[in-house]
Design a protein around this motif. Structure first.
Motif, PDB file in Angstrom:
ATOM      1  N   GLY A 264      29.918  26.736  32.264  1.00  0.00           N
ATOM      2  CA  GLY A 264      30.971  26.078  33.020  1.00  0.00           C
ATOM      3  C   GLY A 264      30.453  25.374  34.255  1.00  0.00           C
ATOM      4  N   THR A 265      29.490  25.991  34.940  1.00  0.00           N
ATOM      5  CA  THR A 265      28.883  25.352  36.110  1.00  0.00           C
ATOM      6  C   THR A 265      28.222  24.044  35.722  1.00  0.00           C
ATOM      7  OG1 THR A 265      28.504  27.503  37.164  1.00  0.00           O
ATOM      8  CG2 THR A 265      27.210  25.638  37.969  1.00  0.00           C
ATOM      9  N   LYS A 266      27.456  24.077  34.648  1.00  0.00           N
ATOM     10  CA  LYS A 266      26.757  22.873  34.203  1.00  0.00           C
ATOM     11  C   LYS A 266      27.748  21.773  33.825  1.00  0.00           C
ATOM     12  CE  LYS A 266      22.729  25.374  32.453  1.00  0.00           C
ATOM     13  NZ  LYS A 266      21.939  25.738  31.251  1.00  0.00           N
ATOM     14  N   PHE A 267      28.792  22.149  33.068  1.00  0.00           N
ATOM     15  CA  PHE A 267      29.761  21.144  32.627  1.00  0.00           C
ATOM     16  C   PHE A 267      30.492  20.541  33.820  1.00  0.00           C
ATOM     17  CE2 PHE A 267      34.025  19.848  31.378  1.00  0.00           C
ATOM     18  CZ  PHE A 267      33.742  18.976  30.344  1.00  0.00           C
ATOM     19  N   GLY A 268      30.920  21.378  34.760  1.00  0.00           N
ATOM     20  CA  GLY A 268      31.657  20.872  35.913  1.00  0.00           C
ATOM     21  C   GLY A 268      30.856  19.874  36.731  1.00  0.00           C
ATOM     22  N   LEU A 269      29.577  20.171  36.955  1.00  0.00           N
ATOM     23  CA  LEU A 269      28.746  19.263  37.744  1.00  0.00           C
ATOM     24  C   LEU A 269      28.420  17.990  36.969  1.00  0.00           C
ATOM     25  CD1 LEU A 269      26.296  21.840  39.381  1.00  0.00           C
ATOM     26  CD2 LEU A 269      28.265  20.718  40.443  1.00  0.00           C
ATOM     27  N   GLU A 270      28.184  18.117  35.662  1.00  0.00           N
ATOM     28  CA  GLU A 270      27.821  16.947  34.857  1.00  0.00           C
ATOM     29  C   GLU A 270      28.992  15.995  34.646  1.00  0.00           C
ATOM     30  OE1 GLU A 270      26.108  18.318  31.247  1.00  0.00           O
ATOM     31  OE2 GLU A 270      24.252  19.007  32.196  1.00  0.00           O
ATOM     32  N   THR A 271      30.228  16.510  34.720  1.00  0.00           N
ATOM     33  CA  THR A 271      31.394  15.646  34.496  1.00  0.00           C
ATOM     34  C   THR A 271      32.032  15.181  35.796  1.00  0.00           C
ATOM     35  OG1 THR A 271      32.805  17.604  34.232  1.00  0.00           O
ATOM     36  CG2 THR A 271      31.892  16.623  32.227  1.00  0.00           C
ATOM     37  N   GLY A 272      31.382  15.423  36.927  1.00  0.00           N
ATOM     38  CA  GLY A 272      31.824  14.841  38.185  1.00  0.00           C
ATOM     39  C   GLY A 272      32.944  15.567  38.882  1.00  0.00           C
ATOM     40  N   HIS A 273      33.197  16.838  38.546  1.00  0.00           N
ATOM     41  CA  HIS A 273      34.237  17.577  39.257  1.00  0.00           C
ATOM     42  C   HIS A 273      33.726  17.934  40.654  1.00  0.00           C
ATOM     43  CE1 HIS A 273      38.143  19.364  39.225  1.00  0.00           C
ATOM     44  NE2 HIS A 273      37.681  20.544  39.596  1.00  0.00           N
ATOM     45  N   ALA A 275      32.143  19.399  43.601  1.00  0.00           N
ATOM     46  CA  ALA A 275      31.041  20.364  43.592  1.00  0.00           C
ATOM     47  C   ALA A 275      31.416  21.667  44.289  1.00  0.00           C
ATOM     48  CB  ALA A 275      29.808  19.748  44.257  1.00  0.00           C
ATOM     49  N   ASN A 276      32.212  21.581  45.355  1.00  0.00           N
ATOM     50  CA  ASN A 276      32.627  22.798  46.042  1.00  0.00           C
ATOM     51  C   ASN A 276      33.496  23.671  45.146  1.00  0.00           C
ATOM     52  OD1 ASN A 276      31.332  22.249  48.513  1.00  0.00           O
ATOM     53  ND2 ASN A 276      33.024  20.953  49.179  1.00  0.00           N
ATOM     54  N   ALA A 277      34.348  23.050  44.347  1.00  0.00           N
ATOM     55  CA  ALA A 277      35.186  23.810  43.420  1.00  0.00           C
ATOM     56  C   ALA A 277      34.339  24.438  42.320  1.00  0.00           C
ATOM     57  CB  ALA A 277      36.266  22.910  42.827  1.00  0.00           C
ATOM     58  N   VAL A 278      33.372  23.685  41.807  1.00  0.00           N
ATOM     59  CA  VAL A 278      32.516  24.207  40.744  1.00  0.00           C
ATOM     60  C   VAL A 278      31.687  25.384  41.244  1.00  0.00           C
ATOM     61  CG1 VAL A 278      30.597  23.660  39.201  1.00  0.00           C
ATOM     62  CG2 VAL A 278      32.403  21.977  39.573  1.00  0.00           C
ATOM     63  N   LEU A 279      31.187  25.287  42.472  1.00  0.00           N
ATOM     64  CA  LEU A 279      30.279  26.301  43.004  1.00  0.00           C
ATOM     65  C   LEU A 279      30.983  27.367  43.841  1.00  0.00           C
ATOM     66  CD1 LEU A 279      27.340  23.935  44.003  1.00  0.00           C
ATOM     67  CD2 LEU A 279      27.519  25.382  41.966  1.00  0.00           C
ATOM     68  N   MET A 280      32.318  27.404  43.785  1.00  0.00           N
ATOM     69  CA  MET A 280      33.030  28.430  44.541  1.00  0.00           C
ATOM     70  C   MET A 280      32.701  29.829  44.038  1.00  0.00           C
ATOM     71  SD  MET A 280      35.710  30.079  42.875  1.00  0.00           S
ATOM     72  CE  MET A 280      36.376  29.973  41.200  1.00  0.00           C
ATOM     73  N   SER A 281      32.118  29.931  42.835  1.00  0.00           N
ATOM     74  CA  SER A 281      31.759  31.233  42.280  1.00  0.00           C
ATOM     75  C   SER A 281      30.622  31.910  43.030  1.00  0.00           C
ATOM     76  CB  SER A 281      31.356  31.067  40.810  1.00  0.00           C
ATOM     77  OG  SER A 281      30.246  30.194  40.704  1.00  0.00           O
ATOM     78  N   LEU A 282      29.877  31.159  43.817  1.00  0.00           N
ATOM     79  CA  LEU A 282      28.736  31.747  44.505  1.00  0.00           C
ATOM     80  C   LEU A 282      29.195  32.685  45.620  1.00  0.00           C
ATOM     81  CD1 LEU A 282      26.364  28.668  44.717  1.00  0.00           C
ATOM     82  CD2 LEU A 282      26.307  30.563  43.086  1.00  0.00           C
ATOM     83  N   PRO A 283      28.493  33.803  45.802  1.00  0.00           N
ATOM     84  CA  PRO A 283      28.885  34.759  46.842  1.00  0.00           C
ATOM     85  C   PRO A 283      28.646  34.192  48.235  1.00  0.00           C
ATOM     86  CG  PRO A 283      26.786  35.381  45.869  1.00  0.00           C
ATOM     87  CD  PRO A 283      27.309  34.240  45.044  1.00  0.00           C
ATOM     88  N   PRO A 284      29.396  34.704  49.243  1.00  0.00           N
ATOM     89  CA  PRO A 284      29.221  34.197  50.602  1.00  0.00           C
ATOM     90  C   PRO A 284      27.906  34.596  51.227  1.00  0.00           C
ATOM     91  CG  PRO A 284      30.677  36.095  50.602  1.00  0.00           C
ATOM     92  CD  PRO A 284      30.410  35.760  49.158  1.00  0.00           C
TER      93      PRO A 284
END
Length: 289
Positions: A264-273, A275-284
């Protein structure tokens, strides 16, 4: 494909957004009911748009520094457009027909990742989604528990909730999708899983859209009953530096997986969504040793 899919896409997108709303409300209610210093956490809600004029967008909802959640994101999106050549090739490799002739797509879903304040409370991930192209459609999703300090009874409760959702639709689903989760959420370079598993499925198309959507809704609806009780049980449990250290190191595993392997991370970044929304999964905060 049938023109009914415009109606189907609208129905799926609306349901995913409603699930997002219910989870956000439940998490804010948990913040209100939980003891702790400082005010109860609240989500910061930000509309998202895809770059370069690509179609669609979504809602990014992130809470930081709450009583229960150190960081949690609950995102919804509905996007459409034309897949780039790299994404077309990836879809064709998965067996999606007609990608070269007509690379249009539409996708909607909800994605959730929670990182907790108390190390005894498990981190968690959940998502459900629908994907459409002019020549194919499918559903995907799942949920997996990621404790840094494992409790067998928590694992059993979470898996039981996922199994009930599966068994109500097909008794073969739970063993199949549990095994898929065990394989998918494995970190090869560490030789271990990122958590205690759950279920994962993708490319679900039995030929019966209503049945597959009903199952996907069941997975989404099973999330709160599976996750909230194991969280509430540990909210007030004492912890110290050793537990925090274990939590931060475990978060490093989570970050490695999402940046290196997560589809999902790869698809989100490759399709131009966004980036903050795609990478929100990363821990603080995370740590490597």
């Amino acid at each position: 494909m049938s023109s009914d899919f415009e109606e189907y896409k609208s129905e799926a997108s609306a349901w995913f957004r409603n699930l997002r709303d219910r989870i956000v409300a439940a998490f804010e209610d948990l913040e209100d009911r939980s003891p702790g210093e400082g005010p109860a956490g609240r989500f910061e809600v930000t509309p998202t748009e895809r770059d370069e004029g690509r179609g669609g967008g979504g809602i990014m909802s992130v809470m930081r520094g709450g009583r229960v959640f150190e960081k949690v994101g609950v995102n919804w999106s509905a996007v459409h457009g034309t897949l780039a050549p790299r994404a077309q090739k990836a879809m064709a490799a998965r067996g999606v027909p007609g990608m070269e002739a007509d690379p249009r797509f539409w996708a909607s879903g909800i994605s959730l990742v929670a990182h907790m304040q108390n190390p005894h409370c498990p981190a968690v991930h959940m998502n459900t989604r629908m994907f459409w192209t002019p020549n194919a459609w499918w559903f995907g999703g799942g949920a997996d528990l990621n404790p840094c300090l494992e409790y067998a009874e928590d694992t059993a409760h979470f898996h039981a909730g996922m199994q009930r959702a599966c068994d109500a639709h097909d008794p073969a689903y739970y063993p199949r999708f549990k095994e898929w989760a065990d394989e998918y959420f494995f970190i090869p370079h560490r030789g271990r899983a990122r958590g205690v598993g759950g279920i994962f499925y993708d490319d679900l198309n039995t030929g019966d859209w209503a049945a597959d959507f009903a199952f996907t809704k069941a997975v989404g609806a099973a999330f709160l009953p599976a996750f909230l009780p194991v969280t509430e049980k540990h909210i007030g449990q004492a912890w110290g530096e050793a537990e925090r250290e274990a939590q931060l190191v475990h978060r490093g595993l989570y970050a490695e997986y999402n940046l290196v392997y997560d589809r999902g991370t790869k698809f989100g970044l490759e399709t131009g969504h966004d980036a903050n929304a795609v990478l929100m999964s990363l821990p603080p905060v995370a740590k490597w040793i």
